[in-house]
Scaffold this motif. Sequence first.
Motif, PDB file in Angstrom:
ATOM      1  N   SER A 254       0.811  -1.215   0.000  1.00  0.00           N
ATOM      2  CA  SER A 254       0.000   0.000   0.000  1.00  0.00           C
ATOM      3  C   SER A 254       0.850   1.273   0.000  1.00  0.00           C
ATOM      4  O   SER A 254       0.323   2.377  -0.002  1.00  0.00           O
ATOM      5  CB  SER A 254      -0.925   0.013   1.222  1.00  0.00           C
ATOM      6  N   GLY A 255       2.183   1.102   0.038  1.00  0.00           N
ATOM      7  CA  GLY A 255       3.064   2.256   0.030  1.00  0.00           C
ATOM      8  C   GLY A 255       3.193   2.941   1.375  1.00  0.00           C
ATOM      9  O   GLY A 255       3.636   4.089   1.460  1.00  0.00           O
ATOM     10  N   LYS A 256       2.804   2.239   2.451  1.00  0.00           N
ATOM     11  CA  LYS A 256       2.838   2.835   3.782  1.00  0.00           C
ATOM     12  C   LYS A 256       3.887   2.200   4.687  1.00  0.00           C
ATOM     13  O   LYS A 256       3.849   2.376   5.911  1.00  0.00           O
ATOM     14  CB  LYS A 256       1.460   2.712   4.430  1.00  0.00           C
ATOM     15  N   ALA A 257       4.814   1.438   4.116  1.00  0.00           N
ATOM     16  CA  ALA A 257       5.830   0.777   4.937  1.00  0.00           C
ATOM     17  C   ALA A 257       6.766   1.804   5.563  1.00  0.00           C
ATOM     18  O   ALA A 257       7.028   2.870   4.991  1.00  0.00           O
ATOM     19  CB  ALA A 257       6.631  -0.208   4.086  1.00  0.00           C
ATOM     20  N   ALA A 258       7.256   1.459   6.766  1.00  0.00           N
ATOM     21  CA  ALA A 258       8.236   2.322   7.421  1.00  0.00           C
ATOM     22  C   ALA A 258       9.480   2.427   6.561  1.00  0.00           C
ATOM     23  O   ALA A 258       9.783   1.525   5.775  1.00  0.00           O
ATOM     24  CB  ALA A 258       8.578   1.764   8.805  1.00  0.00           C
ATOM     25  N   SER A 259      10.206   3.498   6.709  1.00  0.00           N
ATOM     26  CA  SER A 259      11.353   3.751   5.834  1.00  0.00           C
ATOM     27  C   SER A 259      12.385   2.630   5.912  1.00  0.00           C
ATOM     28  O   SER A 259      12.946   2.210   4.885  1.00  0.00           O
ATOM     29  CB  SER A 259      11.997   5.090   6.206  1.00  0.00           C
ATOM     30  N   LYS A 260      12.612   2.097   7.116  1.00  0.00           N
ATOM     31  CA  LYS A 260      13.596   1.017   7.255  1.00  0.00           C
ATOM     32  C   LYS A 260      13.115  -0.256   6.564  1.00  0.00           C
ATOM     33  O   LYS A 260      13.894  -0.943   5.907  1.00  0.00           O
ATOM     34  CB  LYS A 260      13.874   0.756   8.733  1.00  0.00           C
ATOM     35  N   GLU A 261      11.819  -0.562   6.732  1.00  0.00           N
ATOM     36  CA  GLU A 261      11.273  -1.753   6.090  1.00  0.00           C
ATOM     37  C   GLU A 261      11.337  -1.618   4.576  1.00  0.00           C
ATOM     38  O   GLU A 261      11.736  -2.542   3.861  1.00  0.00           O
ATOM     39  CB  GLU A 261       9.828  -1.958   6.544  1.00  0.00           C
ATOM     40  N   LYS A 262      10.931  -0.466   4.069  1.00  0.00           N
ATOM     41  CA  LYS A 262      10.950  -0.242   2.629  1.00  0.00           C
ATOM     42  C   LYS A 262      12.373  -0.288   2.098  1.00  0.00           C
ATOM     43  O   LYS A 262      12.639  -0.868   1.033  1.00  0.00           O
ATOM     44  CB  LYS A 262      10.308   1.107   2.303  1.00  0.00           C
ATOM     45  N   GLN A 263      13.277   0.302   2.830  1.00  0.00           N
ATOM     46  CA  GLN A 263      14.681   0.317   2.404  1.00  0.00           C
ATOM     47  C   GLN A 263      15.240  -1.101   2.327  1.00  0.00           C
ATOM     48  O   GLN A 263      15.955  -1.445   1.380  1.00  0.00           O
ATOM     49  CB  GLN A 263      15.501   1.150   3.387  1.00  0.00           C
ATOM     50  N   LEU A 264      14.897  -1.932   3.328  1.00  0.00           N
ATOM     51  CA  LEU A 264      15.406  -3.293   3.347  1.00  0.00           C
ATOM     52  C   LEU A 264      14.857  -4.109   2.176  1.00  0.00           C
ATOM     53  O   LEU A 264      15.598  -4.808   1.470  1.00  0.00           O
ATOM     54  CB  LEU A 264      15.035  -3.970   4.677  1.00  0.00           C
ATOM     55  N   ILE A 265      13.540  -4.011   1.932  1.00  0.00           N
ATOM     56  CA  ILE A 265      12.945  -4.756   0.822  1.00  0.00           C
ATOM     57  C   ILE A 265      13.465  -4.237  -0.507  1.00  0.00           C
ATOM     58  O   ILE A 265      13.806  -5.011  -1.409  1.00  0.00           O
ATOM     59  CB  ILE A 265      11.408  -4.673   0.889  1.00  0.00           C
ATOM     60  N   ASP A 266      13.555  -2.914  -0.639  1.00  0.00           N
ATOM     61  CA  ASP A 266      14.082  -2.345  -1.884  1.00  0.00           C
ATOM     62  C   ASP A 266      15.522  -2.792  -2.127  1.00  0.00           C
ATOM     63  O   ASP A 266      15.939  -3.000  -3.273  1.00  0.00           O
ATOM     64  CB  ASP A 266      14.015  -0.818  -1.828  1.00  0.00           C
ATOM     65  N   GLN A 267      16.267  -2.931  -1.043  1.00  0.00           N
ATOM     66  CA  GLN A 267      17.651  -3.371  -1.180  1.00  0.00           C
ATOM     67  C   GLN A 267      17.709  -4.780  -1.779  1.00  0.00           C
ATOM     68  O   GLN A 267      18.506  -5.055  -2.675  1.00  0.00           O
ATOM     69  CB  GLN A 267      18.332  -3.351   0.197  1.00  0.00           C
ATOM     70  N   TYR A 268      16.844  -5.663  -1.264  1.00  0.00           N
ATOM     71  CA  TYR A 268      16.804  -7.013  -1.814  1.00  0.00           C
ATOM     72  C   TYR A 268      16.283  -7.027  -3.245  1.00  0.00           C
ATOM     73  O   TYR A 268      16.727  -7.799  -4.079  1.00  0.00           O
ATOM     74  CB  TYR A 268      15.934  -7.904  -0.934  1.00  0.00           C
TER      75      TYR A 268
END
Length: 306
Positions: free
Chosen positions: A15-29
């Motif tokens: 939904s585009g509401k993930a916390a910045s750390k969570e989003k950063q980690l998934i985007d990194q993978y």
Amino acid sequence: MNIIQLRKIINSYLSGKAASKEKQLIDQYLQQAWENRQAPDDTEIQRLLVLDNLRNAMRPRMYIRWISAAAASLLLLVTAGTAWHYSEELEEWVHPIPMKQVYVAKYRVQKIMLPDSSVAILNGGTLIEYPATFHGKHRTVKVNGEAYFDVVPDKHPFVINGPNLRVTVLGTSFILTDSMQTTKPAVSVKTGKVAVSVASITQQVGAAEELVYDLQKNQINLIRQQEIDMDWITKSMVFDDNTLQEVFTTIEHVYHVNISCDNDNIRHQRFTGAFESTDTLEDMLRVLSVSYRLHLTKHNNSIVIR
């Protein structure tokens, strides 16, 4: 990390509401998978692999390793450049929608209202499966047997999956005859237009047309200016050269009565006909009595035929 936390993170990410750390980690993978992509060329194979890997990653016994497995699966999506193409499937797995099944006994006809107010009328021996609510890009149901559909127009395509045919419409009325037993599944269109898919072939079928697929010959036949047989959809019971014993048994189940007949000659006689949904038990018994010169005695819920 437990399964509940995992579901929350995936919901937030989608939904585009993930916390910045969570989003950063998934985007990194995701970025890592893009750089080391080894996705198969076949889109359907990609889809199945992705969903399978995601489901495995989301099992309760998968704790800290979930992020690696889930992200690796998501990354397969990015390798195809269609990450969000699968968000619907992922969301439906995280929040599964209850499914409903309706089976109509032989010789019966039943009308049901689908979640979008589309109407399905099922002939005897037909099974339909559909979600409690339609969600996502398609309104999808499964049918095994014969059913008439009057589909409410909507921007989301209405899809019927049968054992042999797949029918896609936006809003129209038609009859689908497709079961595990039939050798010639068919789609007969009353109004509008439908797309019928057989294996890798898709054929458009318009009003007053019928598509018949011959399984033995692997051949598709399109019949134009076809008169669509719709008489059965207004009936409550339909019989075609059935024994009177089968007729008696069906009436017993519908009206919760007990019918007894000791005369084999009567029970083995054949009957072809249909009863309207407005016909009462007395109407049906009267038709049978006059047609076969039967003597009926009724007491409460017991009926004796001689």
